[in-house]
Design a protein around this motif. Structure first.
Motif, PDB file in Angstrom:
ATOM      1  N   SER A 189       0.870  -1.065  -0.081  1.00 15.85           N
ATOM      2  CA  SER A 189       0.060  -0.023  -0.013  1.00 15.85           C
ATOM      3  C   SER A 189       0.918   1.281  -0.064  1.00 15.85           C
ATOM      4  O   SER A 189       0.657   2.249  -0.850  1.00 15.85           O
ATOM      5  CB  SER A 189      -0.786  -0.116   1.150  1.00 15.85           C
ATOM      6  OG  SER A 189      -1.972  -1.163   1.244  1.00 15.85           O
ATOM      7  N   VAL A 190       1.796   1.259   0.925  1.00 14.44           N
ATOM      8  CA  VAL A 190       2.874   2.414   0.823  1.00 14.44           C
ATOM      9  C   VAL A 190       3.416   2.648  -0.379  1.00 14.44           C
ATOM     10  O   VAL A 190       3.565   3.858  -0.985  1.00 14.44           O
ATOM     11  CB  VAL A 190       3.871   2.240   2.030  1.00 14.44           C
ATOM     12  CG1 VAL A 190       4.842   3.361   1.975  1.00 14.44           C
ATOM     13  CG2 VAL A 190       3.034   2.368   3.521  1.00 14.44           C
ATOM     14  N   LEU A 191       3.937   1.581  -1.071  1.00 10.72           N
ATOM     15  CA  LEU A 191       4.669   1.570  -2.210  1.00 10.72           C
ATOM     16  C   LEU A 191       3.680   2.345  -3.539  1.00 10.72           C
ATOM     17  O   LEU A 191       4.175   3.114  -4.270  1.00 10.72           O
ATOM     18  CB  LEU A 191       5.124   0.410  -2.714  1.00 10.72           C
ATOM     19  CG  LEU A 191       6.470  -0.298  -1.947  1.00 10.72           C
ATOM     20  CD1 LEU A 191       6.777  -1.802  -2.467  1.00 10.72           C
ATOM     21  CD2 LEU A 191       7.485   0.565  -2.135  1.00 10.72           C
ATOM     22  N   SER A 192       2.468   1.891  -3.488  1.00 15.25           N
ATOM     23  CA  SER A 192       1.538   2.359  -4.280  1.00 15.25           C
ATOM     24  C   SER A 192       1.229   3.806  -4.088  1.00 15.25           C
ATOM     25  O   SER A 192       1.067   4.464  -5.189  1.00 15.25           O
ATOM     26  CB  SER A 192       0.252   1.571  -4.304  1.00 15.25           C
ATOM     27  OG  SER A 192       0.362   0.075  -4.631  1.00 15.25           O
ATOM     28  N   THR A 193       1.077   4.434  -2.758  1.00 10.42           N
ATOM     29  CA  THR A 193       1.102   5.581  -2.568  1.00 10.42           C
ATOM     30  C   THR A 193       2.083   6.524  -3.089  1.00 10.42           C
ATOM     31  O   THR A 193       1.913   7.502  -3.714  1.00 10.42           O
ATOM     32  CB  THR A 193       0.933   5.878  -1.083  1.00 10.42           C
ATOM     33  OG1 THR A 193      -0.243   5.045  -0.650  1.00 10.42           O
ATOM     34  CG2 THR A 193       0.567   7.409  -0.733  1.00 10.42           C
ATOM     35  N   VAL A 194       3.424   5.955  -2.875  1.00 14.24           N
ATOM     36  CA  VAL A 194       4.386   6.793  -3.446  1.00 14.24           C
ATOM     37  C   VAL A 194       4.561   6.716  -4.877  1.00 14.24           C
ATOM     38  O   VAL A 194       4.983   7.560  -5.370  1.00 14.24           O
ATOM     39  CB  VAL A 194       6.002   5.913  -2.855  1.00 14.24           C
ATOM     40  CG1 VAL A 194       6.987   6.819  -3.139  1.00 14.24           C
ATOM     41  CG2 VAL A 194       5.881   6.077  -1.222  1.00 14.24           C
TER      42      VAL A 194
END
Length: 344
Positions: free
Chosen positions: A100-105
């Motif tokens: 999820s964090v990688l998708s946000t970045v």
């Protein structure tokens, strides 16, 4: 950070409507290319760019900490092993949150003006369609999977309190593996409905005088229906079901813990009252005071009794040394001979 990322990227790619994801004619598609700048035409560009740069760096900073933290958590649980089912659940939770964090970045890289010069050189048109397909939708899939795994962990903790002696037979390692695999399938599966109607075409971009690959969604009825179904799952079914499971499990957990605490208090009061009626309470208090005074007089160190320890108290450990010295080198034919020798 995930809530902030979901809100912003949902606006950018999920809730922007069919205007951004519908194929148009050649000229109108190029001239009316949906970009993130078109939504802020009424705002002063300098102010907008300044605010957006700050937002991007904030997301990148929080994202870097989230990525590092989740990687460390994954390594810790891999090191601990999977003998406990809760370790497997927490590992799956960390993996889902990391994605999820990688998708946000990834999404904010496309939305930020910082990388605008670099992105213009790519042969792919970086518009809201591309950002939605590669960033916003995966973010929704992984964040909803994280919510479902959180609900599973809450349910597991609740069962540990409700059925403390049976939970090991109810939630086994096999059950946990099947549950987590099912969550990932149902959490990330609906994103396939979005990718079914994706089309691409090389077009001339007159604004940049370049031939670029444009990615867009088909306007067929089937594609629209599937995409609407995915929106219902990600926007309503998964969040509501996760919230209900977490809320109900937490409520049951609180009720059971309060009932257990109340029973302990009542049992303690009943025991003290019985001791007072029989006179044992005052005798034990006097005996305890006398023992403490005697221990302080001779300077003996008092060892605390550890929680959940065996029946044997720490003060009895010295018996093992005496038994070892007494039984050393001896052999017994039967267990009764051993018991008789120790007792005598």
């Amino acid at each position: 950070m995930l809530l902030f990322g979901v809100t912003f990227t949902t606006f950018a790619g999920f809730s922007s409507g069919e205007i951004m994801e519908t194929k148009q004619s050649n000229d109108s598609f190029i001239n009316n290319e949906p970009t993130w700048q078109s939504y802020f035409e009424l705002i002063d560009r300098d102010i907008y760019l300044s605010v957006l740069r700050v937002m991007v760096w904030i997301v990148f900073g929080i994202g870097a900490m989230g990525i590092l933290g989740n990687i460390l958590i994954i390594l810790v649980y891999i090191k601990l092993g999977f003998s406990e089912t809760i370790h497997m659940s927490y590992l799956a939770l960390a993996i889902s949150d990391l994605l999820s964090v990688l998708s946000t970045v990834w999404t904010f890289i496309f939305l930020s003006p910082i990388f605008e010069t670099v992105l213009k050189q790519l042969p792919i048109a970086i518009d809201l369609n591309f950002t939605s397909f590669t960033g916003a939708w995966p973010l929704l899939a992984f964040s909803r999977s994280t919510a479902l795994i959180t609900a599973w962990v809450s349910l597991e903790r609740c069962l540990c309190v409700v059925f403390p002696t049976k939970v090991k037979r109810i939630i086994t390692r096999t059950v946990t593996k099947i549950a987590l695999l099912t969550i990932f399938i149902f959490g990330c599966g609906p994103i396939a409905f979005v990718y079914v109607g994706i089309e691409s075409e090389w077009r001339l971009d007159p604004l940049r005088n370049q031939t670029k690959l444009f990615v867009f969604a088909s306007d067929s009825k089937q594609t629209t229906t599937l995409k609407g179904f995915a929106r219902v799952l990600y926007g309503l079914v998964y969040p509501v079901s996760s919230w209900v499971i977490v809320t109900v499990s937490t409520a049951i957990l609180i009720i059971k813990l309060r009932a257990s605490n109340l029973w302990r208090k009542q049992h303690m009061i009943r025991t003290v009252n019985e001791m007072r009626q029989t006179g044992d309470f005052h005798q034990r208090r006097l005996c305890e005071r006398s023992n403490r005074q005697w221990l302080q007089r001779y300077g003996w160190k008092i060892l605390p009794h550890p929680t959940h320890s065996p029946d044997l108290a720490p003060s009895d450990f010295h018996l093992f040394g005496l038994l070892k010295r007494h039984l050393g080198g001896m052999a017994f034919e039967t267990e009764d001979d051993l018991i008789s020798d120790v007792r005598n």
